[in-house]
Design an enzyme around this catalytic site. Structure first.
Site, PDB file in Angstrom:
ATOM      1  N   CYS A  54       0.220  -8.894 -13.380  1.00 15.94           N
ATOM      2  CA  CYS A  54      -0.085  -9.663 -12.178  1.00 15.94           C
ATOM      3  C   CYS A  54      -0.912 -10.739 -12.637  1.00 15.94           C
ATOM      4  O   CYS A  54      -1.651 -10.961 -13.572  1.00 15.94           O
ATOM      5  CB  CYS A  54      -0.871  -8.875 -11.172  1.00 15.94           C
ATOM      6  SG  CYS A  54      -1.395  -9.619  -9.728  1.00 15.94           S
ATOM      7  N   CYS A  58      -8.611 -10.280 -10.588  1.00 12.17           N
ATOM      8  CA  CYS A  58      -9.430  -9.097  -9.924  1.00 12.17           C
ATOM      9  C   CYS A  58     -10.087  -8.583 -11.301  1.00 12.17           C
ATOM     10  O   CYS A  58      -9.540  -7.922 -11.884  1.00 12.17           O
ATOM     11  CB  CYS A  58      -8.706  -8.354  -9.100  1.00 12.17           C
ATOM     12  SG  CYS A  58      -7.506  -8.939  -7.871  1.00 12.17           S
ATOM     13  N   CYS A  61      -9.474  -4.964 -12.099  1.00 11.97           N
ATOM     14  CA  CYS A  61      -7.839  -4.299 -12.171  1.00 11.97           C
ATOM     15  C   CYS A  61      -7.270  -4.583 -13.413  1.00 11.97           C
ATOM     16  O   CYS A  61      -7.105  -5.489 -14.015  1.00 11.97           O
ATOM     17  CB  CYS A  61      -7.261  -5.180 -11.153  1.00 11.97           C
ATOM     18  SG  CYS A  61      -5.431  -4.578 -11.014  1.00 11.97           S
ATOM     19  N   CYS A  98       2.208   5.545  -0.098  1.00 12.34           N
ATOM     20  CA  CYS A  98       1.660   4.231  -0.475  1.00 12.34           C
ATOM     21  C   CYS A  98       2.272   3.615  -1.511  1.00 12.34           C
ATOM     22  O   CYS A  98       2.203   4.130  -2.593  1.00 12.34           O
ATOM     23  CB  CYS A  98       0.331   4.180  -0.376  1.00 12.34           C
ATOM     24  SG  CYS A  98      -0.575   4.738   1.113  1.00 12.34           S
ATOM     25  N   CYS A 130       3.380   3.119   3.548  1.00 12.49           N
ATOM     26  CA  CYS A 130       2.569   2.135   3.485  1.00 12.49           C
ATOM     27  C   CYS A 130       2.968   1.160   2.311  1.00 12.49           C
ATOM     28  O   CYS A 130       3.320   1.642   1.296  1.00 12.49           O
ATOM     29  CB  CYS A 130       1.037   2.764   3.491  1.00 12.49           C
ATOM     30  SG  CYS A 130      -0.276   1.595   2.958  1.00 12.49           S
ATOM     31  N   ARG A 262     -10.979   6.780   4.226  1.00 14.27           N
ATOM     32  CA  ARG A 262     -10.574   7.520   3.249  1.00 14.27           C
ATOM     33  C   ARG A 262     -11.322   7.508   2.011  1.00 14.27           C
ATOM     34  O   ARG A 262     -12.030   6.329   1.670  1.00 14.27           O
ATOM     35  CB  ARG A 262      -9.025   6.769   2.552  1.00 14.27           C
ATOM     36  CG  ARG A 262      -8.301   7.301   1.660  1.00 14.27           C
ATOM     37  CD  ARG A 262      -6.954   6.778   1.165  1.00 14.27           C
ATOM     38  NE  ARG A 262      -6.044   6.932   2.161  1.00 14.27           N
ATOM     39  CZ  ARG A 262      -5.418   5.941   2.680  1.00 14.27           C
ATOM     40  NH1 ARG A 262      -5.459   4.753   2.317  1.00 14.27           N
ATOM     41  NH2 ARG A 262      -4.605   6.266   3.883  1.00 14.27           N
TER      42      ARG A 262
END
Length: 329
Positions: A54, A58, A61, A98, A130, A262
């Site tokens: 990616c 972040c 991550c 998801c 999702c 959640r």
């Protein structure tokens, strides 16, 4: 019945968050029990359909290309692979799948077309679908809705003021714009944050304030405990104390009483009693399955044993939609 408010002030939220812990849990548990089926917990399974590489930065991550982690870059999965994973998840008790792709934003190309096919295929299995694919424009959100997407995850991560410390490759407003595009397409919104990034209590309160003052509260609010990964800037962050997770969950439950809250990342580090406190404080959703994208997670069997011990039951798929149809008829 608890009033659903959208005009919370930061001061009000701070007063709730900072209340004596036992009083806070009691208040949240009371509100949680006012809603029917408080012992029902939604089980979601999270699948990384495109891993690593990616371009974002972040700082928590392991999928960011610029960090040296053990994550192997993997191309976008095939539709039949996703269907097989969905079958396993459903057999394990999950009512929602998801799908996460390590993209900065969705691009209108063959990869996105394949994701739309995945959404259609899983939707036909009577599972809620999702996606978390990065930033979306209105047209892309509508295409996902037309394919049968039930929910879209786009976490705020932290407060607006703290955001640039964690991520510089996109802005807080970019997050809000995508959430708005998801809303316009009438897709359910899943948005929460991460605890343990080095944020202040004020940052946590500010993030909850942003969520709770939206015109419509997110239908799902994930509260994640940071899982530090070697090779990321957050690798040396200390483990989040359980009382911080409980405070976040309880506060979210009080100010967003109808949302599904959640208990997300970080459960492998929590004992049964830690998780029980989170459920008592108003959590009514978990991710199940051995991995959360790239980090460890309890297995379905472990979670089923926990459910039995605590007297919890899995929530059926499309519950809100089914309830609305009953009211209409």
């Amino acid at each position: 019945m608890t009033e659903v408010r959208h005009n919370w002030t930061k001061e009000e939220i701070a007063e709730i968050y900072n209340a004596p812990l036992m009083d806070l849990i009691y208040r949240a548990a009371t509100i949680h029990r006012e809603n029917e089926d408080y012992a029902e917990v939604q089980i979601s399974s999270l699948l990384s359909i495109k891993t690593g590489g990616c371009p974002e930065d972040c700082s928590y991550c392991p999928q960011a290309a610029r960090y040296h982690t053990d994550v192997e870059v993997q191309a976008l999965m095939q539709v039949d692979q996703v269907v097989n994973a969905a079958k396993k998840a459903k057999e394990g008790g999950a009512s929602r799948l998801c799908m996460g792709a390590a993209w900065r934003e969705v691009r209108d190309n063959r990869d996105f077309d394949r994701v739309l096919d995945m959404v259609k295929a899983v939707n036909e299995m009577d599972m809620e679908v999702c996606c978390t694919l990065g930033m979306l424009n209105e047209h892309q959100a509508q295409r996902l809705a037309d394919a049968g997407l039930y929910a879209y995850n786009h976490n705020l991560d932290t407060s607006e003021d703290d955001y640039k410390r964690i991520i510089t490759t996109r802005s807080f407003d970019d997050r809000l714009n995508t959430i708005e595009n998801v809303r316009k397409a009438k897709i359910s919104v899943c948005s929460g944050g991460i605890v343990g990034l080095g944020e202040t209590t004020d940052d946590r309160i500010s993030m909850l304030h942003t969520l709770s003052t939206m015109k419509k509260h997110p239908e799902s609010v994930p509260i994640n405990a940071l899982v530090p990964v070697k090779g990321t800037p957050m690798e040396d962050r200390p483990r989040v104390p359980i009382q911080d997770m409980v405070r976040m969950i309880a506060t979210a439950r009080i100010i967003m009483p109808k949302s599904v809250v959640r208990l997300s990342a970080g459960r492998t580090e929590m004992s049964l009693s830690d998780q029980a406190l989170c459920f008592m404080a108003g959590a009514n959703s978990i991710f199940a399955g051995e991995k959360l994208l790239t980090t460890p997670n309890p297995t379905f069997n472990e979670d089923m044993q926990m459910f039995e011990t605590l007297g919890l039951t899995p929530r059926e798929s499309f519950k809100e939609r089914k309830k609305a149809q009953v009211v209409e008829n």
